[in-house]
Write a protein that holds these residues in place. Structure first.
Motif, PDB file in Angstrom:
ATOM      1  N   GLY A  45       0.801  -1.228   0.000  1.00 50.26           N
ATOM      2  CA  GLY A  45       0.000   0.000   0.000  1.00 50.26           C
ATOM      3  C   GLY A  45       0.833   1.277   0.000  1.00 50.26           C
ATOM      4  O   GLY A  45       0.295   2.369  -0.186  1.00 50.26           O
ATOM      5  N   HIS A  46       2.152   1.175   0.218  1.00 51.68           N
ATOM      6  CA  HIS A  46       2.980   2.392   0.214  1.00 51.68           C
ATOM      7  C   HIS A  46       3.096   2.907  -1.228  1.00 51.68           C
ATOM      8  O   HIS A  46       3.262   2.128  -2.169  1.00 51.68           O
ATOM      9  CB  HIS A  46       4.364   2.097   0.799  1.00 51.68           C
ATOM     10  CG  HIS A  46       5.162   3.336   1.067  1.00 51.68           C
ATOM     11  ND1 HIS A  46       5.835   4.000   0.065  1.00 51.68           N
ATOM     12  CD2 HIS A  46       5.381   4.037   2.195  1.00 51.68           C
ATOM     13  CE1 HIS A  46       6.443   5.058   0.587  1.00 51.68           C
ATOM     14  NE2 HIS A  46       6.183   5.108   1.888  1.00 51.68           N
ATOM     15  N   GLU A  47       3.029   4.243  -1.381  1.00 53.53           N
ATOM     16  CA  GLU A  47       3.035   4.832  -2.735  1.00 53.53           C
ATOM     17  C   GLU A  47       4.279   4.462  -3.538  1.00 53.53           C
ATOM     18  O   GLU A  47       4.208   4.252  -4.751  1.00 53.53           O
ATOM     19  CB  GLU A  47       2.965   6.355  -2.635  1.00 53.53           C
ATOM     20  CG  GLU A  47       1.573   6.857  -2.359  1.00 53.53           C
ATOM     21  CD  GLU A  47       1.583   8.078  -1.466  1.00 53.53           C
ATOM     22  OE1 GLU A  47       2.473   8.935  -1.614  1.00 53.53           O
ATOM     23  OE2 GLU A  47       0.682   8.166  -0.600  1.00 53.53           O
ATOM     24  N   GLN A  79      12.055  -1.300  -1.472  1.00 49.61           N
ATOM     25  CA  GLN A  79      11.656   0.088  -1.220  1.00 49.61           C
ATOM     26  C   GLN A  79      12.882   0.798  -0.627  1.00 49.61           C
ATOM     27  O   GLN A  79      13.719   0.161   0.026  1.00 49.61           O
ATOM     28  CB  GLN A  79      10.501   0.034  -0.209  1.00 49.61           C
ATOM     29  CG  GLN A  79       9.822   1.342   0.097  1.00 49.61           C
ATOM     30  CD  GLN A  79       8.671   1.147   1.094  1.00 49.61           C
ATOM     31  OE1 GLN A  79       8.056   0.072   1.160  1.00 49.61           O
ATOM     32  NE2 GLN A  79       8.377   2.178   1.867  1.00 49.61           N
ATOM     33  N   THR A  80      12.968   2.118  -0.818  1.00 51.71           N
ATOM     34  CA  THR A  80      14.164   2.842  -0.363  1.00 51.71           C
ATOM     35  C   THR A  80      14.169   3.160   1.130  1.00 51.71           C
ATOM     36  O   THR A  80      15.205   3.530   1.669  1.00 51.71           O
ATOM     37  CB  THR A  80      14.289   4.184  -1.122  1.00 51.71           C
ATOM     38  OG1 THR A  80      13.095   4.944  -0.894  1.00 51.71           O
ATOM     39  CG2 THR A  80      14.492   3.978  -2.611  1.00 51.71           C
ATOM     40  N   THR A  81      12.996   3.065   1.768  1.00 55.80           N
ATOM     41  CA  THR A  81      12.878   3.606   3.134  1.00 55.80           C
ATOM     42  C   THR A  81      12.535   2.537   4.176  1.00 55.80           C
ATOM     43  O   THR A  81      11.740   2.765   5.082  1.00 55.80           O
ATOM     44  CB  THR A  81      11.815   4.729   3.169  1.00 55.80           C
ATOM     45  OG1 THR A  81      10.625   4.239   2.545  1.00 55.80           O
ATOM     46  CG2 THR A  81      12.276   5.968   2.448  1.00 55.80           C
ATOM     47  N   LEU A  82      13.159   1.374   4.063  1.00 53.68           N
ATOM     48  CA  LEU A  82      12.883   0.268   4.993  1.00 53.68           C
ATOM     49  C   LEU A  82      13.921   0.213   6.112  1.00 53.68           C
ATOM     50  O   LEU A  82      14.973   0.844   6.029  1.00 53.68           O
ATOM     51  CB  LEU A  82      12.937  -1.053   4.230  1.00 53.68           C
ATOM     52  CG  LEU A  82      11.987  -1.221   3.051  1.00 53.68           C
ATOM     53  CD1 LEU A  82      12.195  -2.600   2.429  1.00 53.68           C
ATOM     54  CD2 LEU A  82      10.534  -1.052   3.496  1.00 53.68           C
ATOM     55  N   GLY A 112       2.999  10.057  10.809  1.00 52.38           N
ATOM     56  CA  GLY A 112       2.588   8.662  10.948  1.00 52.38           C
ATOM     57  C   GLY A 112       2.628   7.878   9.644  1.00 52.38           C
ATOM     58  O   GLY A 112       2.751   6.651   9.663  1.00 52.38           O
ATOM     59  N   ASN A 113       2.506   8.572   8.500  1.00 52.92           N
ATOM     60  CA  ASN A 113       2.543   7.855   7.213  1.00 52.92           C
ATOM     61  C   ASN A 113       3.946   7.844   6.594  1.00 52.92           C
ATOM     62  O   ASN A 113       4.111   7.444   5.445  1.00 52.92           O
ATOM     63  CB  ASN A 113       1.531   8.449   6.225  1.00 52.92           C
ATOM     64  CG  ASN A 113       1.800   9.914   5.921  1.00 52.92           C
ATOM     65  OD1 ASN A 113       2.561  10.568   6.628  1.00 52.92           O
ATOM     66  ND2 ASN A 113       1.180  10.428   4.875  1.00 52.92           N
ATOM     67  N   SER A 114       4.939   8.293   7.337  1.00 50.97           N
ATOM     68  CA  SER A 114       6.310   8.328   6.816  1.00 50.97           C
ATOM     69  C   SER A 114       7.023   7.031   7.193  1.00 50.97           C
ATOM     70  O   SER A 114       7.348   6.797   8.364  1.00 50.97           O
ATOM     71  CB  SER A 114       7.054   9.539   7.401  1.00 50.97           C
ATOM     72  OG  SER A 114       8.439   9.407   7.174  1.00 50.97           O
ATOM     73  N   SER A 115       7.289   6.208   6.194  1.00 47.15           N
ATOM     74  CA  SER A 115       7.905   4.905   6.447  1.00 47.15           C
ATOM     75  C   SER A 115       9.256   5.056   7.142  1.00 47.15           C
ATOM     76  O   SER A 115       9.519   4.414   8.166  1.00 47.15           O
ATOM     77  CB  SER A 115       8.073   4.155   5.118  1.00 47.15           C
ATOM     78  OG  SER A 115       8.896   3.035   5.273  1.00 47.15           O
ATOM     79  N   ASN A 116      10.117   5.929   6.593  1.00 45.72           N
ATOM     80  CA  ASN A 116      11.463   5.999   7.179  1.00 45.72           C
ATOM     81  C   ASN A 116      11.426   6.542   8.603  1.00 45.72           C
ATOM     82  O   ASN A 116      12.248   6.157   9.436  1.00 45.72           O
ATOM     83  CB  ASN A 116      12.405   6.795   6.270  1.00 45.72           C
ATOM     84  CG  ASN A 116      12.208   8.287   6.396  1.00 45.72           C
ATOM     85  OD1 ASN A 116      12.842   8.922   7.227  1.00 45.72           O
ATOM     86  ND2 ASN A 116      11.312   8.869   5.603  1.00 45.72           N
TER      87      ASN A 116
HETATM   88  O1  0K2 Z   1       9.554   7.311   4.274  1.00 45.66           O
HETATM   89  P1  0K2 Z   1       8.535   7.442   3.213  1.00 45.66           P
HETATM   90  O2  0K2 Z   1       8.880   6.629   1.989  1.00 45.66           O
HETATM   91  O3  0K2 Z   1       7.140   7.106   3.684  1.00 45.66           O
HETATM   92  O4  0K2 Z   1       8.496   8.918   2.682  1.00 45.66           O
HETATM   93  P2  0K2 Z   1       8.803  10.324   3.312  1.00 45.66           P
HETATM   94  O5  0K2 Z   1       8.532  10.383   4.749  1.00 45.66           O
HETATM   95  O6  0K2 Z   1       8.099  11.305   2.448  1.00 45.66           O
HETATM   96  O7  0K2 Z   1      10.378  10.506   3.156  1.00 45.66           O
HETATM   97  C1  0K2 Z   1      10.956  10.814   1.954  1.00 45.66           C
HETATM   98  C2  0K2 Z   1      11.151   9.612   1.115  1.00 45.66           C
HETATM   99  C3  0K2 Z   1      10.595   9.810  -0.245  1.00 45.66           C
HETATM  100  C4  0K2 Z   1      11.049   8.768  -1.179  1.00 45.66           C
HETATM  101  O8  0K2 Z   1      11.816   7.873  -0.927  1.00 45.66           O
END
Ligand code: 0K2
Ligand code: SF4
Length: 345
Positions: free
Chosen positions: A150-152, A190-193, A247-251
Motif C-alpha cells: 500500500g505504500h506509494e 523500497q528505499t525507506t525500509l 505517521g505515514n512516513s515509512s522511514n
Molecule cells: O519514508 P517514506 O517513503 O514514507 O516517505 P517520506 O517520509 O516522504 O520521506 C521521503 C522519502 C521519499 C522517497 O523515498
C-alpha cells in the motif's frame, strides 16, 4: 549493504559534541542524532513545488503528498498547492507535480491522456529502483520487491512490471511467492525500509531460492540507512527516543522501531513538540531526538525548546556521518533554482 553510503562521509568514530555534564542538574540531557531530517530527495521535491508555484502561480496540483510530512504539506497548501489523490482530479490541461515517492507508467499515461503538464519530483534514488525493475523484467527475472503493501513508492515501482514483480512485506509473504525459474530471481526493495528487517527478509528468501540475485547496488537509500545508524549509536543510552515525523512516513516510523531494537527504553513518533505526552518523561534522564528524512529541522528545534523548558537544556549532538549529497532539480526548473534551498525547513 555497503559500509559507506554514496555522498556520505562516515564519521571516523561516533562523536558527541556540545554537552557539559558538570553544569547539568539531575543528569538531564538530550542526545541529538546527526544525520537527521531532510535528505537530498526531499529537499529537491520541496524546492520543485516552491519553484513551480513561483513560476506558474497557484493553483499548482501535486499528486499525493509531495513528501510524507504534515507540516510540509500544510505549509505548501497554504501557499496555493492543491493535493490530489489521482491525476484524474486535475482539470484537463492543468499542471501537476508527481511526488518524491514516484509514479507507475499507468499514472504517467493517465496524465498524458488528460493533456496534463507534468513535473516529476520523484527522487533519483527511487527512479534508480524503477530502472532496476525494468532491466530485470526485460531479462525475464521474477522480481521479489521487499516493501510495505500500500505504500506509494511500492505502487509506483511494482507498476513498472506488474506481471514480474511480487511484493514481499511480511515473513509469511516469503512462503507465498512463486517463481518460474529459481535461477532467475532477484530481490529489490523500497528505499525507506529498516536495513536489519530487510536483511532478515532476504535471508528468508535466500533459504527458499539459494540462487537469488542481489540488487546491483543498495536500494535502501543513503539517507534511510544513515539515520538508522545514528539512532542506533545513541539508543542504548536513552530512556526515551523522540522521533519527529509523520505517521505515514515509512522511514520515520522505522526510526522508532530501530531505536527500540537498539536498546532505547521507550520511543515515540511525534509530528510536533506539543504532541509529546509529559507522562513519557517520568523518570527519564536521557532523551534521544532524531527526525525522518521528510522532516524540516525547525520542528526538531521546537522540540528541543520544549524539552529545554522542562529542564533538558544540555544538548549533545551524536554524529555518525556527514552527508554531502544533493540532486539537480527537474530539467524544466533548473535555470531558475539550481542552487536554491527549500524555504520549508
Ligand atoms: O519514508 P517514506 O517513503 O514514507 O516517505 P517520506 O517520509 O516522504 O520521506 C521521503 C522519502 C521519499 C522517497 O523515498
Ligand atoms: Fe530519496 Fe532516500 Fe530521500 Fe527517499 S529517503 S527521497 S530515496 S534520498
Amino acid at each position: 549493504m555497503s559500509a559507506a553510503s554514496p555522498g556520505t562521509e562516515p564519521a571516523t568514530s561516533v562523536s558527541i559534541e556540545g554537552g557539559d555534564d558538570a553544569v547539568v542538574s539531575g543528569g538531564k540531557r538530550v542526545l541529538l542524532a546527526k544525520p537527521r531530517g531532510y535528505c537530498a530527495g526531499v529537499d529537491r521535491a520541496v524546492i520543485t513545488v516552491e519553484k513551480v508555484l513561483e513560476m506558474y502561480g497557484p493553483p499548482v496540483y501535486v499528486r499525493k503528498e509531495i513528501v510524507h510530512n504534515r507540516h510540509v504539506v500544510d505549509t505548501l497548501r497554504e501557499r496555493g498547492v492543491i493535493f490530489v489523490d489521482e491525476a484524474s482530479e486535475v482539470p484537463e490541461g492543468g499542471l501537476v507535480v508527481f511526488s518524491a515517492h514516484g509514479v507507475s507508467p499507468a499514472v504517467r499515461a493517465e496524465a498524458e491522456q488528460r493533456n496534463l503538464r507534468t513535473i516529476d519530483a520523484t527522487c533519483p534514488l527511487v527512479t534508480k529502483v524503477h530502472k532496476e525493475v525494468n532491466r530485470f523484467a526485460r531479462d525475464d527475472y521474477d522480481i521479489m520487491l521487499i516493501g510495505h503493501a500500500g505504500h506509494e513508492e511500492v505502487e509506483g515501482t511494482s507498476g513498472e512490471a506488474p506481471d514480474r514483480v511480487q511484493l514481499v512485506d511480511t515473513p509469511e509473504d516469503v512462503d507465498k511467492v512463486a517463481v518460474r525459474d529459481p535461477s532467475k530471481v532477484v530481490w529489490l526493495s523500497q528505499t525507506t525500509l529498516s536495513v536489519d528487517e530487510t536483511m532478515e527478509r532476504v535471508d528468508q528468501l535466500r533459504e527458499r531460492f539459494p540462487e537469488i540475485s542481489d540488487p546491483p547496488s543498495d536500494d535502501i537509500c543513503y539517507a534511510t540507512s544513515n539515520r538508522q545508524v545514528a539512532v542506533k549509536a545513541m539508543a542504548a543510552e536513552c530512556d526515551l527516543v523522540l522521533v519527529v515525523g509523520s505517521g505515514n512516513s515509512s522511514n520515520s516510523q522505522r526510526l522508532v522501531e530501530v531505536a527500540l531494537q537498539a536498546g532505547a527504553r521507550d520511543s515515540h513518533l511525534v509530528d510536533f513538540a506539543h504532541e509529546v505526552d509529559e507522562a513519557w518523561l517520568d523518570g527519564v534522564e536521557t532523551v534521544g531526538v532524531t527526525s525522518g528524512a521528510s522532516v524540516p529541522d525547525v520542528l526538531v528545534m521546537e522540540l528541543l525548546e520544549w524539552l529545554a523548558e522542562r529542564g533538558w537544556t544540555d544538548v549533545q549532538e551524536v554524529t555518525t556521518a556527514n552527508e554531502k549529497i544533493s540532486f539537480a532539480l527537474p530539467r524544466e526548473l533548473r535555470s531558475s533554482g539550481e542552487s536554491a534551498r527549500s524555504s520549508v525547513r
